[in-house]
Write a protein that holds these residues in place. Structure first.
Motif, mmCIF file in Angstrom:
data_model
loop_
_atom_site.group_PDB
_atom_site.id
_atom_site.type_symbol
_atom_site.label_atom_id
_atom_site.label_comp_id
_atom_site.label_asym_id
_atom_site.label_seq_id
_atom_site.Cartn_x
_atom_site.Cartn_y
_atom_site.Cartn_z
ATOM 1 N N UNK A 145 39.978 -6.817 -5.851
ATOM 2 C CA UNK A 145 39.546 -8.166 -6.210
ATOM 3 C C UNK A 145 39.370 -8.991 -4.931
ATOM 4 N N UNK A 146 38.145 -9.249 -4.497
ATOM 5 C CA UNK A 146 37.943 -9.991 -3.237
ATOM 6 C C UNK A 146 38.483 -11.413 -3.288
ATOM 7 N N UNK A 147 38.564 -12.000 -4.482
ATOM 8 C CA UNK A 147 39.054 -13.376 -4.594
ATOM 9 C C UNK A 147 40.539 -13.486 -4.259
ATOM 10 N N UNK A 148 41.266 -12.381 -4.340
ATOM 11 C CA UNK A 148 42.684 -12.410 -3.992
ATOM 12 C C UNK A 148 42.883 -12.567 -2.489
ATOM 13 N N UNK A 149 41.897 -12.104 -1.699
ATOM 14 C CA UNK A 149 42.011 -12.130 -0.239
ATOM 15 C C UNK A 149 41.215 -13.274 0.376
ATOM 16 N N UNK A 181 31.766 -1.669 -4.110
ATOM 17 C CA UNK A 181 30.722 -1.709 -3.087
ATOM 18 C C UNK A 181 30.203 -3.128 -2.879
ATOM 19 N N UNK A 182 30.092 -3.895 -3.947
ATOM 20 C CA UNK A 182 29.621 -5.284 -3.845
ATOM 21 C C UNK A 182 30.706 -6.215 -3.304
ATOM 22 N N UNK A 183 31.997 -5.839 -3.506
ATOM 23 C CA UNK A 183 33.099 -6.731 -3.137
ATOM 24 C C UNK A 183 33.452 -6.672 -1.659
ATOM 25 N N UNK A 204 36.205 5.063 1.467
ATOM 26 C CA UNK A 204 34.882 4.579 1.053
ATOM 27 C C UNK A 204 34.108 3.977 2.222
ATOM 28 N N UNK A 205 34.822 3.295 3.123
ATOM 29 C CA UNK A 205 34.144 2.653 4.252
ATOM 30 C C UNK A 205 33.502 3.684 5.176
ATOM 31 N N UNK A 206 34.028 4.910 5.170
ATOM 32 C CA UNK A 206 33.513 5.948 6.058
ATOM 33 C C UNK A 206 32.436 6.784 5.387
ATOM 34 N N UNK A 257 38.860 -9.600 5.841
ATOM 35 C CA UNK A 257 39.923 -8.812 6.443
ATOM 36 C C UNK A 257 39.382 -8.044 7.644
ATOM 37 N N UNK A 258 40.293 -7.667 8.546
ATOM 38 C CA UNK A 258 39.875 -6.871 9.697
ATOM 39 C C UNK A 258 39.147 -5.622 9.195
ATOM 40 N N UNK A 259 37.926 -5.370 9.663
ATOM 41 C CA UNK A 259 37.113 -4.269 9.117
ATOM 42 C C UNK A 259 37.824 -2.924 9.089
ATOM 43 N N UNK A 260 38.607 -2.607 10.127
ATOM 44 C CA UNK A 260 39.299 -1.321 10.166
ATOM 45 C C UNK A 260 40.292 -1.173 9.021
#
Length: 264
Positions: A133-137, A158-160, A191-193, A166-169
């Motif tokens: 949930x992106x709204x939590x962060x 994928x959309x969130x 997923x990011x990789x 947050x730090x991308x790593x």
């Protein structure tokens, strides 16, 4: 003289009581602001920052009496299932928050609201988080440990991800346990990789099919209307012709024309 002495005595007593009350209230407020959370262990660092440790206490709710001058909070190995909205809003100096090894399955919108300017590290690893949930962060720019959660990777995830700061790593800690669609083969991958994988392709195809269905529906309606319009005009023309034939003058001219044609 005795009246003056009595007046001074009374006012001195009142003044002393007021000062005593003021000192007592100041002490109470200071104690409430800086005392340790009930049942937890608190310590002070050399720089004056307070650390609150509430680890392995089988807590089921986030404590609400954490001192507001706290810089580090350890709430790991408890039984939390949810982080509610504004759970840590009263901790403006917090730099580290550990919520690992709990039963967390839900982070409500605004769960970490107010921590953006100060928080440097957030640990929510080893929980039961499935949906991101992106709204939590919202507002967080810290490092985060997101590993060891049963993340479900789909188009919503994928959309969130582009919506969080947050730090991308840190986002590499989202390892897919399940996925939708399943045939993408992202299970067990960070997923990011896997940037070449598009989990929204099914939704895009569904949207395309829906658009084709809508266009076909409109096209069918237009064709039906044209057919109806042509048939209606043919019927009107036939009726008009029958009406003209039924007129006496038209019939006489028709018979005369027939006679002339016969004579010729």
């Amino acid at each position: 003289m005795s009246l003056i002495a009595d007046w001074l005595l009374r006012h001195s007593v009142v003044t002393c009581l007021l000062l005593h009350s003021l000192v007592l209230m100041t002490f109470c407020f200071h104690n409430a602001a800086t005392s340790c959370s009930n049942g937890c262990y608190c310590s002070e660092s050399d720089t004056g920052g307070k650390t609150v440790r509430c680890s392995n206490m089988r807590l089921i709710e986030i404590p609400q009496d954490i001192p507001n001058d706290t810089q580090r909070v350890y709430l790991d190995f408890n039984l939390f299932t949810t982080v509610p909205t504004n759970a840590f809003a009263g901790l403006p100096n917090l730099v580290e928050l550990d919520l690992s090894h709990n039963e967390l399955s839900l982070l409500e919108p605004g769960a970490f609201r107010g921590l953006g300017p100060s928080l440097q590290f957030l640990d929510i690893s080893s929980n039961k988080l499935v949906s991101f949930n992106p709204d939590a962060f919202d507002g967080l720019r810290s490092r985060a440990n997101l590993t060891n959660n049963p993340w479900h990777c789909d188009c919503n995830l994928q959309m969130a991800l582009p919506r969080v700061d947050l730090e991308p790593a840190s986002l590499a800690g989202i390892v897919c346990k399940t996925s939708d669609p399943e045939e993408t083969g992202v299970q067990g991958l960070a997923f990011l990789l896997a940037p070449a994988i598009d989990l929204c392709v099914v939704m895009k195809r569904t949207t395309d099919v829906a658009m084709l269905v809508v266009m076909f529906g409109w096209f069918s309606m237009v064709i039906s209307y044209l057919v109806y319009y042509v048939r209606a005009n043919q019927e009107d023309a036939r009726r008009h012709l029958e009406y003209l034939k039924s007129l006496p003058g038209i019939q006489g001219k028709s018979e005369e024309s027939s006679t002339i044609s016969t004579v010729v």
